[in-house]
Write a protein that holds these residues in place. Structure first.
Motif, PDB file in Angstrom:
ATOM      1  N   MET A   5      -2.548 -15.032  -1.621  1.00  0.00           N
ATOM      2  CA  MET A   5      -3.111 -14.424  -2.830  1.00  0.00           C
ATOM      3  C   MET A   5      -3.443 -12.956  -2.583  1.00  0.00           C
ATOM      4  SD  MET A   5      -5.651 -17.221  -4.484  1.00  0.00           S
ATOM      5  CE  MET A   5      -6.089 -16.098  -5.773  1.00  0.00           C
ATOM      6  N   ILE A   6      -3.990 -12.678  -1.418  1.00  0.00           N
ATOM      7  CA  ILE A   6      -4.348 -11.298  -1.091  1.00  0.00           C
ATOM      8  C   ILE A   6      -3.096 -10.436  -0.980  1.00  0.00           C
ATOM      9  CG2 ILE A   6      -5.424  -9.832   0.657  1.00  0.00           C
ATOM     10  CD1 ILE A   6      -7.285 -12.288   1.231  1.00  0.00           C
ATOM     11  N   PHE A   7      -2.059 -10.981  -0.321  1.00  0.00           N
ATOM     12  CA  PHE A   7      -0.803 -10.240  -0.201  1.00  0.00           C
ATOM     13  C   PHE A   7      -0.159 -10.007  -1.567  1.00  0.00           C
ATOM     14  CE2 PHE A   7      -0.432 -11.949   4.320  1.00  0.00           C
ATOM     15  CZ  PHE A   7      -0.913 -10.769   4.866  1.00  0.00           C
ATOM     16  N   ALA A   8      -0.203 -10.992  -2.442  1.00  0.00           N
ATOM     17  CA  ALA A   8       0.379 -10.824  -3.784  1.00  0.00           C
ATOM     18  C   ALA A   8      -0.346  -9.726  -4.549  1.00  0.00           C
ATOM     19  CB  ALA A   8       0.316 -12.143  -4.551  1.00  0.00           C
ATOM     20  N   PHE A   9      -1.655  -9.682  -4.425  1.00  0.00           N
ATOM     21  CA  PHE A   9      -2.437  -8.642  -5.093  1.00  0.00           C
ATOM     22  C   PHE A   9      -2.097  -7.269  -4.526  1.00  0.00           C
ATOM     23  CE2 PHE A   9      -6.391  -6.103  -5.382  1.00  0.00           C
ATOM     24  CZ  PHE A   9      -6.411  -5.960  -6.755  1.00  0.00           C
ATOM     25  N   MET A  10      -1.999  -7.185  -3.198  1.00  0.00           N
ATOM     26  CA  MET A  10      -1.672  -5.905  -2.559  1.00  0.00           C
ATOM     27  C   MET A  10      -0.266  -5.435  -2.954  1.00  0.00           C
ATOM     28  SD  MET A  10      -4.277  -5.054  -0.652  1.00  0.00           S
ATOM     29  CE  MET A  10      -3.869  -4.231   0.849  1.00  0.00           C
ATOM     30  N   PHE A  11       0.694  -6.369  -2.979  1.00  0.00           N
ATOM     31  CA  PHE A  11       2.054  -6.001  -3.364  1.00  0.00           C
ATOM     32  C   PHE A  11       2.125  -5.553  -4.816  1.00  0.00           C
ATOM     33  CE2 PHE A  11       3.969  -8.732   0.171  1.00  0.00           C
ATOM     34  CZ  PHE A  11       4.265  -7.622   0.952  1.00  0.00           C
ATOM     35  N   SER A  12       1.300  -6.142  -5.678  1.00  0.00           N
ATOM     36  CA  SER A  12       1.328  -5.735  -7.081  1.00  0.00           C
ATOM     37  C   SER A  12       0.847  -4.298  -7.255  1.00  0.00           C
ATOM     38  CB  SER A  12       0.475  -6.678  -7.922  1.00  0.00           C
ATOM     39  OG  SER A  12      -0.903  -6.458  -7.683  1.00  0.00           O
ATOM     40  N   ILE A  13       0.024  -3.834  -6.325  1.00  0.00           N
ATOM     41  CA  ILE A  13      -0.461  -2.453  -6.403  1.00  0.00           C
ATOM     42  C   ILE A  13       0.514  -1.492  -5.728  1.00  0.00           C
ATOM     43  CG2 ILE A  13      -2.291  -0.893  -5.617  1.00  0.00           C
ATOM     44  CD1 ILE A  13      -4.234  -3.253  -5.938  1.00  0.00           C
ATOM     45  N   PHE A  14       0.927  -1.843  -4.488  1.00  0.00           N
ATOM     46  CA  PHE A  14       1.727  -0.916  -3.696  1.00  0.00           C
ATOM     47  C   PHE A  14       3.233  -1.036  -3.913  1.00  0.00           C
ATOM     48  CE2 PHE A  14      -2.216  -1.416  -1.164  1.00  0.00           C
ATOM     49  CZ  PHE A  14      -2.680  -0.126  -1.317  1.00  0.00           C
ATOM     50  N   ALA A  15       3.693  -2.183  -4.363  1.00  0.00           N
ATOM     51  CA  ALA A  15       5.132  -2.377  -4.625  1.00  0.00           C
ATOM     52  C   ALA A  15       5.298  -3.151  -5.930  1.00  0.00           C
ATOM     53  CB  ALA A  15       5.779  -3.131  -3.470  1.00  0.00           C
ATOM     54  N   PRO A  16       5.000  -2.526  -7.051  1.00  0.00           N
ATOM     55  CA  PRO A  16       5.021  -3.257  -8.331  1.00  0.00           C
ATOM     56  C   PRO A  16       6.396  -3.775  -8.742  1.00  0.00           C
ATOM     57  CG  PRO A  16       4.675  -0.906  -8.695  1.00  0.00           C
ATOM     58  CD  PRO A  16       4.627  -1.133  -7.218  1.00  0.00           C
ATOM     59  N   LEU A  18       8.433  -5.270  -6.757  1.00  0.00           N
ATOM     60  CA  LEU A  18       8.735  -6.446  -5.953  1.00  0.00           C
ATOM     61  C   LEU A  18       8.294  -7.739  -6.649  1.00  0.00           C
ATOM     62  CD1 LEU A  18       9.814  -7.368  -3.199  1.00  0.00           C
ATOM     63  CD2 LEU A  18       7.495  -7.169  -2.329  1.00  0.00           C
ATOM     64  N   LEU A  19       7.123  -7.716  -7.264  1.00  0.00           N
ATOM     65  CA  LEU A  19       6.581  -8.893  -7.941  1.00  0.00           C
ATOM     66  C   LEU A  19       6.296  -8.575  -9.395  1.00  0.00           C
ATOM     67  CD1 LEU A  19       3.951  -9.898  -5.236  1.00  0.00           C
ATOM     68  CD2 LEU A  19       6.128 -11.004  -5.640  1.00  0.00           C
ATOM     69  N   GLU A  20       6.047  -9.625 -10.169  1.00  0.00           N
ATOM     70  CA  GLU A  20       5.683  -9.379 -11.562  1.00  0.00           C
ATOM     71  C   GLU A  20       4.285  -8.761 -11.618  1.00  0.00           C
ATOM     72  OE1 GLU A  20       4.133 -13.834 -12.675  1.00  0.00           O
ATOM     73  OE2 GLU A  20       6.262 -13.374 -12.852  1.00  0.00           O
ATOM     74  N   LYS A  21       4.065  -7.913 -12.571  1.00  0.00           N
ATOM     75  CA  LYS A  21       2.814  -7.163 -12.679  1.00  0.00           C
ATOM     76  C   LYS A  21       1.856  -7.907 -13.603  1.00  0.00           C
ATOM     77  CE  LYS A  21       0.681  -3.075 -12.274  1.00  0.00           C
ATOM     78  NZ  LYS A  21      -0.112  -2.824 -11.127  1.00  0.00           N
ATOM     79  N   HIS A  22       0.620  -8.082 -13.154  1.00  0.00           N
ATOM     80  CA  HIS A  22      -0.431  -8.690 -13.965  1.00  0.00           C
ATOM     81  C   HIS A  22      -1.602  -7.731 -14.045  1.00  0.00           C
ATOM     82  CE1 HIS A  22       1.459 -12.603 -14.200  1.00  0.00           C
ATOM     83  NE2 HIS A  22       1.631 -12.600 -12.886  1.00  0.00           N
ATOM     84  N   THR A  23      -2.454  -7.955 -15.020  1.00  0.00           N
ATOM     85  CA  THR A  23      -3.643  -7.123 -15.154  1.00  0.00           C
ATOM     86  C   THR A  23      -4.691  -7.551 -14.127  1.00  0.00           C
ATOM     87  OG1 THR A  23      -4.639  -8.607 -16.779  1.00  0.00           O
ATOM     88  CG2 THR A  23      -3.224  -6.846 -17.629  1.00  0.00           C
TER      89      THR A  23
END
Length: 46
Positions: A5-16, A18-23
């Motif tokens: 979960m932490i990695f998914a959150f970090m990737f959403s900020i630093f590599a948007p 790569l993953l789907e973007k959420h608020t």
């Protein structure tokens, strides 16, 4: 908290891309619900 979960959150900020973007609200709900599930599991094992 699960590291995934932490990695998914970090990737959403630093590599948007790569993953789907959420608020931030969605991530807050996910982290809160995970914390509640872990806390309840700890309470049930007593």
């Amino acid at each position: 908290m699960p590291f995934s979960m932490i990695f998914a959150f970090m990737f959403s900020i630093f590599a948007p891309k790569l993953l789907e973007k959420h608020t931030l609200k969605i991530y807050a709900i996910r982290f809160t619900s995970t914390a509640v599930m872990i806390w309840v599991a700890m309470q049930l094992t007593r």
